[in-house]
Design a protein around this motif. Sequence first.
Motif, mmCIF file in Angstrom:
data_model
loop_
_atom_site.group_PDB
_atom_site.id
_atom_site.type_symbol
_atom_site.label_atom_id
_atom_site.label_comp_id
_atom_site.label_asym_id
_atom_site.label_seq_id
_atom_site.Cartn_x
_atom_site.Cartn_y
_atom_site.Cartn_z
ATOM 1 N N VAL A 196 8.025 1.551 3.289
ATOM 2 C CA VAL A 196 8.633 0.468 2.521
ATOM 3 C C VAL A 196 9.423 1.047 1.351
ATOM 4 O O VAL A 196 8.970 1.980 0.684
ATOM 5 N N PHE A 197 10.634 0.531 1.155
ATOM 6 C CA PHE A 197 11.432 0.861 -0.016
ATOM 7 C C PHE A 197 11.101 -0.122 -1.136
ATOM 8 O O PHE A 197 10.966 -1.327 -0.897
ATOM 9 N N ALA A 257 12.203 3.959 -4.611
ATOM 10 C CA ALA A 257 11.107 4.755 -4.060
ATOM 11 C C ALA A 257 10.878 4.375 -2.603
ATOM 12 O O ALA A 257 11.049 3.222 -2.210
ATOM 13 N N LEU A 258 10.488 5.352 -1.792
ATOM 14 C CA LEU A 258 10.116 5.133 -0.396
ATOM 15 C C LEU A 258 8.648 5.518 -0.247
ATOM 16 O O LEU A 258 8.250 6.647 -0.534
ATOM 17 N N TYR A 259 7.832 4.563 0.214
ATOM 18 C CA TYR A 259 6.382 4.750 0.251
ATOM 19 C C TYR A 259 5.885 4.765 1.691
ATOM 20 O O TYR A 259 6.288 3.940 2.510
ATOM 21 N N GLU A 260 4.991 5.710 1.988
ATOM 22 C CA GLU A 260 4.329 5.837 3.287
ATOM 23 C C GLU A 260 2.876 5.382 3.123
ATOM 24 O O GLU A 260 2.046 6.100 2.553
ATOM 25 N N LEU A 266 5.064 9.504 -1.427
ATOM 26 C CA LEU A 266 6.088 8.710 -2.080
ATOM 27 C C LEU A 266 7.249 9.611 -2.484
ATOM 28 O O LEU A 266 7.038 10.695 -3.027
ATOM 29 N N VAL A 267 8.467 9.154 -2.177
ATOM 30 C CA VAL A 267 9.689 9.862 -2.557
ATOM 31 C C VAL A 267 10.513 8.906 -3.405
ATOM 32 O O VAL A 267 10.667 7.733 -3.056
ATOM 33 N N TYR A 268 11.038 9.388 -4.522
ATOM 34 C CA TYR A 268 11.851 8.505 -5.350
ATOM 35 C C TYR A 268 13.073 9.249 -5.885
ATOM 36 O O TYR A 268 13.109 10.479 -5.948
ATOM 37 N N ALA A 269 14.071 8.456 -6.255
ATOM 38 C CA ALA A 269 15.274 8.977 -6.892
ATOM 39 C C ALA A 269 15.717 7.979 -7.941
ATOM 40 O O ALA A 269 15.558 6.764 -7.767
#
Length: 391
Positions: A196-197, A257-260, A266-269
């Motif tokens: 989910v973004f 953020a992109l959450y698994e 979690l990856v964010y920019a």
Amino acid sequence: MPQPWRILVVDDEPDLEPLVLQRMRRQIRSGKYDFQFAANGLEALEKLRADDTIDLVLSDINMPQMDGLTLLSQLGSLNQDLRAVIISAYGDMGNIRTAMNRGAFDFVTKPVDFDDLQITIERTVEHLRQWREATASRDKLVTLQNELDIASNVQQSILPDDFPATQTYGIDANMVPARNVGGDFYDYVAAAGDKVFATVADVSDKGIPAALFMMSSRTALKGAAIGTGSPREALIEANRVLQADNPTLMFVTVVMALYEPRTGELVYASAGHDPPVIVRADGSAERMSATGGMALGIAPEAVFASNLAEQRLTLAPGETLVLYTDGVSEAMNVEQEEFGTDRLLQLFADRPPRSAEEAMHAIFDAVSAFAGEAPASDDITCLALHRNMSP
């Protein structure tokens, strides 16, 4: 009884009509929606010219005789106040971007998720309702504040209010506008692999132009998120869309953020925006590293991309990701003191949030109590994503 919203579905797939009628039967029986159908763009135009009561066009892109993008380009010639939603192949950013440029209000992807379609239709007709009320009232408005209030209602109507709450995680968000219309917004978008973004953004300036730019920004970011699967690449793609047609040189800061959910990864920019805050399970909190990005809408792609990076972390069980705008950290009280990031970091020291909703209530209650009678100078927007403790 209010009249049903009239929706024209344009698709050459013969199985779609009975499927729509079956899946939307409750809304049809209750008189909420009335569906009409056309097999291609030419047939749709004939129906629209013969019937000016249609409110929403839901169109596929690939069709014989006249495709959906060509149909979109023809809708402006009709003397009708309607909205269009495009059905696009998953990740087809080229057509999505063209559809946006031709006036599409929103889009859904194939294979069609009818729950998502229902939410998209509801959001679109609510926006149309607010817009029509604003148009009908325009001649009666006597102050600029009235116009700003209506624009604020339109702005609020497109923000999601149905948040995911699963066994593994939950999301909650809110935007409290200041007295004047602003450009803050939040959003969340489902991605491939059950990811989910989550996004929070703040458009420059205030007023109706900011609210309109906010709507364009939200659509661009949503499409880019689905089409790329990466916060950094999504921000680059959205910047490309916004920078290509931005004569007023408005800009928007964004944290995405992109959450698994399965792993907590979690990856964010951050594109010129405050970085996220992580609230630990013990109530301690940490402001994460900035990613060096520039605001969207003003820099060419090469310059924008060269300044943007991603950060990765793992959200442990019981931890909460907080995305916010500077309306939170820069909220002022009557003594002209700012709420500040330190107060946000200390907020949960004695009581860690057990859910995204609990975190949201705590933040907004704290900011409201701090500001007291001081008038709000900026929108206050926040999104919380909480990873649940293991059962």
